[in-house]
Design an enzyme around this catalytic site. Structure first.
Site, PDB file in Angstrom:
ATOM      1  N   ARG A   1       0.819  -1.224   0.000  1.00 61.04           N
ATOM      2  CA  ARG A   1       0.000   0.000   0.000  1.00 61.04           C
ATOM      3  C   ARG A   1       0.848   1.267   0.000  1.00 61.04           C
ATOM      4  O   ARG A   1       0.348   2.356  -0.296  1.00 61.04           O
ATOM      5  CB  ARG A   1      -0.932  -0.006   1.213  1.00 61.04           C
ATOM      6  CG  ARG A   1      -2.080  -1.007   1.088  1.00 61.04           C
ATOM      7  CD  ARG A   1      -2.800  -1.213   2.402  1.00 61.04           C
ATOM      8  NE  ARG A   1      -3.274   0.046   2.966  1.00 61.04           N
ATOM      9  CZ  ARG A   1      -3.677   0.196   4.228  1.00 61.04           C
ATOM     10  NH1 ARG A   1      -3.642  -0.846   5.065  1.00 61.04           N
ATOM     11  NH2 ARG A   1      -4.103   1.362   4.666  1.00 61.04           N
TER      12      ARG A   1
ATOM     13  N   GLN B   1      12.458 -14.518   6.278  1.00 62.47           N
ATOM     14  CA  GLN B   1      11.203 -15.260   6.150  1.00 62.47           C
ATOM     15  C   GLN B   1      10.923 -15.398   4.644  1.00 62.47           C
ATOM     16  O   GLN B   1      10.422 -14.480   4.003  1.00 62.47           O
ATOM     17  CB  GLN B   1      10.049 -14.528   6.842  1.00 62.47           C
ATOM     18  CG  GLN B   1       8.744 -15.309   6.808  1.00 62.47           C
ATOM     19  CD  GLN B   1       7.550 -14.502   7.313  1.00 62.47           C
ATOM     20  OE1 GLN B   1       7.552 -13.268   7.289  1.00 62.47           O
ATOM     21  NE2 GLN B   1       6.515 -15.204   7.775  1.00 62.47           N
TER      22      GLN B   1
ATOM     23  N   GLY C   1       2.534 -15.488   7.887  1.00 61.39           N
ATOM     24  CA  GLY C   1       1.938 -14.933   9.092  1.00 61.39           C
ATOM     25  C   GLY C   1       2.964 -14.570  10.147  1.00 61.39           C
ATOM     26  O   GLY C   1       4.148 -14.921  10.056  1.00 61.39           O
TER      27      GLY C   1
ATOM     28  N   GLY D   1       8.227  -3.644  13.034  1.00 64.16           N
ATOM     29  CA  GLY D   1       9.185  -2.727  12.414  1.00 64.16           C
ATOM     30  C   GLY D   1       8.570  -1.497  11.804  1.00 64.16           C
ATOM     31  O   GLY D   1       9.281  -0.552  11.443  1.00 64.16           O
ATOM     32  N   ASP D   2       7.240  -1.452  11.691  1.00 63.16           N
ATOM     33  CA  ASP D   2       6.568  -0.288  11.107  1.00 63.16           C
ATOM     34  C   ASP D   2       5.835   0.543  12.153  1.00 63.16           C
ATOM     35  O   ASP D   2       4.900   1.280  11.826  1.00 63.16           O
ATOM     36  CB  ASP D   2       5.584  -0.736  10.018  1.00 63.16           C
ATOM     37  CG  ASP D   2       4.453  -1.612  10.564  1.00 63.16           C
ATOM     38  OD1 ASP D   2       4.490  -1.970  11.759  1.00 63.16           O
ATOM     39  OD2 ASP D   2       3.534  -1.935   9.785  1.00 63.16           O
TER      40      ASP D   2
ATOM     41  N   ASN E   1      35.523  39.307   8.716  1.00 57.73           N
ATOM     42  CA  ASN E   1      34.275  39.886   8.217  1.00 57.73           C
ATOM     43  C   ASN E   1      34.188  39.625   6.724  1.00 57.73           C
ATOM     44  O   ASN E   1      35.048  40.063   5.958  1.00 57.73           O
ATOM     45  CB  ASN E   1      34.226  41.390   8.510  1.00 57.73           C
ATOM     46  CG  ASN E   1      32.831  41.971   8.294  1.00 57.73           C
ATOM     47  OD1 ASN E   1      32.170  41.678   7.301  1.00 57.73           O
ATOM     48  ND2 ASN E   1      32.402  42.805   9.219  1.00 57.73           N
TER      49      ASN E   1
ATOM     50  N   ALA F   1      36.661  45.261  -2.564  1.00 59.16           N
ATOM     51  CA  ALA F   1      35.367  44.824  -3.084  1.00 59.16           C
ATOM     52  C   ALA F   1      35.461  44.521  -4.578  1.00 59.16           C
ATOM     53  O   ALA F   1      36.146  45.200  -5.335  1.00 59.16           O
ATOM     54  CB  ALA F   1      34.318  45.896  -2.830  1.00 59.16           C
TER      55      ALA F   1
ATOM     56  N   ARG G   1      41.274  44.819  -9.984  1.00 60.63           N
ATOM     57  CA  ARG G   1      40.278  45.633 -10.666  1.00 60.63           C
ATOM     58  C   ARG G   1      40.910  46.285 -11.866  1.00 60.63           C
ATOM     59  O   ARG G   1      42.081  46.691 -11.835  1.00 60.63           O
ATOM     60  CB  ARG G   1      39.772  46.769  -9.757  1.00 60.63           C
ATOM     61  CG  ARG G   1      38.786  46.372  -8.707  1.00 60.63           C
ATOM     62  CD  ARG G   1      38.164  47.614  -8.074  1.00 60.63           C
ATOM     63  NE  ARG G   1      37.712  47.286  -6.723  1.00 60.63           N
ATOM     64  CZ  ARG G   1      38.007  47.997  -5.653  1.00 60.63           C
ATOM     65  NH1 ARG G   1      38.747  49.075  -5.760  1.00 60.63           N
ATOM     66  NH2 ARG G   1      37.562  47.637  -4.478  1.00 60.63           N
TER      67      ARG G   1
END
Length: 462
Positions: A18, A74, A79, A103-104, A361, A407, A424
């Site tokens: 599901r 398993q 079952g 487990g759920d 900074n 900058a 620059r």
């Protein structure tokens, strides 16, 4: 909790059809952790000494998650009784209490598991079962009780009479069983029922037939809710989130809007932490005392030291280590980087694979260019350094203590301590150029308008 001679079998072989997923059902996460891992952890915290997980034939992924706990397969899903029987070899010789867990069902608390084990041992019971009063008993197995807690039978809904269906006490699927008798009872279970399955719950009738008492231990319906579909997973997540929020506030954190704060199973918040709205904590996050988180932030795999300030709209990715009193501001992303005490990265920056020294900074728009398409490289920014806005630091590169980066610079070579690093082009000024530019553009625009008017005049159309 005091250790006890107890073992656990976790049933995790279900297909979970599901869920409509290629991921095994028990591996779907709650609080960022697979459901089966929550169950295993609850058992360990309850003092269980040995744990074995029953998986299906395609259970390799589950085995990896629950390691180092052993798994058994398993092969035929016949079952719950048949599933539990697969753990016999793994628990050979064990005669203490064996608790069977689902487990759920990740909301089960360690203290509830402990209470179930203790109740069985105090009563000397063959079986103890967690039971709950369901708002809508529906398809749950019913618990037949005498004197409030003495359990006479568990009746599956498909097998129940109308009178039995009227009982509101329901089976959680969590049982504690005398390990000395368990395997003999499992061998005697038969599958002559509506589903043709071997029901684990039949151990109650078998224990009673052998003259053993059985008891019911009450718990809340919410705590033992199982997940079989995505909608139930969402409900489970909501319950788990509410628990985490309540615990964080009880421990001294302030959540401005608890409903929009999202935790992972291992989130740790210190005292006097303030968390703004719409903050998400992924796995592996530790936040120390007195931290302010200003909201709309995302954290994962990181640590924030005392007194730091983060956000709003900040993202701390794995291996981000934020020092005491550091400031990480809006739209800043930190990844695999140390930001030392008092440093500031306040605006619109990416700092990755880096070290930022104390009280440095970092200006707005700064990025560490850490990836060349093939490898990652480190940027080191010294203590007290100042990196101007819109700078790019191309790793590997070091900016020394106290250095200043102008900058807009693209820094590709190391900058020594207390130096200015700047890249620059020379600024050029042409006097009057802007005015002449505007005059030319206006004249061209007027000429185009005049031509359009001439084309559209009545005389021209004739």
């Amino acid at each position: 909790m005091a250790p006890s001679s107890a073992a656990a079998i976790v049933l995790a072989a279900g297909l979970g059809t599901r869920m409509k997923s290629s991921l095994p059902k028990v591996l779907h996460p709650v609080l960022g952790r697979p459901m089966v891992a929550h169950v295993a952890a609850a058992a360990a915290q309850a003092g269980v000494d040995r744990l074995v997980v029953v998986v299906g034939p395609e259970g390799d992924a589950v085995a990896r998650v629950v390691a180092p706990h052993p798994t058994v397969v398993q092969h035929d899903r016949l079952g719950t009784g048949h599933a539990a029987l697969q753990a016999r070899a793994a628990l050979e010789g064990f005669t203490g209490t064996v608790v069977v867990l689902c487990g759920d069902a990740p909301l089960l608390r360690p203290e509830t598991v402990r209470a179930l084990i203790d109740a069985r041992e105090r009563a000397g019971a063959g079986v103890a079962v967690l039971g709950f009063e369901a708002a809508d008993p529906g398809a749950y197995g019913r618990l037949m009780l005498e004197d409030g807690s003495s359990l006479t039978a568990i009746v599956e809904a498909k097998e129940a009479t109308p009178e039995q269906l009227a009982v509101r006490w329901c089976n959680s699927g969590v049982l504690a069983i005398d390990g000395a008798a368990l395997w003999g009872w499992l061998d005697r279970i038969r599958n002559d029922n509506a589903k043709g399955e071997y029901y684990l719950t039949d151990v109650v009738a078998l224990a009673r037939a052998d003259g053993r008492a059985c008891v019911m231990v009450p718990c809340s319906e919410q705590e033992v809710m199982g997940v079989n579909a995505r909608a139930e997973l969402a409900v489970c997540e909501a319950v788990a989130q509410t628990r985490m929020r309540q615990q964080a506030m009880a421990d001294g954190a302030t959540l401005i809007d608890p409903a929009t704060t999202y935790f992972s199973w291992d989130t740790r918040l210190g005292r006097d932490v303030t968390v703004g709205p719409f903050t998400v904590f992924g796995p592996g996050v530790t936040v120390a005392d007195g931290v302010e988180i200003k909201g709309f932030c995302h954290f994962e795999g990181c640590a924030v030291a005392a007194g730091a300030s983060v956000g709003p709209y900040a993202r701390l990715r794995p291996d981000a280590d934020i020092g005491e009193g550091a400031h990480i501001g809006n739209f800043v992303e930190i990844k695999k980087a140390t930001v030392e005490a008092g440093a500031k990265v306040n605006h619109l920056s990416y700092i990755g694979d880096a070290f930022v020294g104390a009280k440095a900074n970092i200006g707005a728009g700064t990025i560490t260019c850490n990836y060349d398409g093939f490898g990652k490289y480190k940027t080191t920014i010294g203590a007290g350094a100042f990196v101007g806005s819109n700078s790019s630091l191309v790793a590997p590169v070091t900016v020394g203590d106290g250095a200043i980066i102008g900058a807009g610079s693209v820094i590709t070579r190391d900058v020594e301590a207390d130096a200015l690093g700047v890249t620059r082009a020379e600024q050029v000024q042409k006097s009057g150029w802007a005015a002449r530019f505007r005059d030319v553009k206006r004249a061209a625009k007027l000429a185009l308008a005049a031509k359009a008017a001439e084309r559209n005049s009545p005389a021209k159309k004739k």
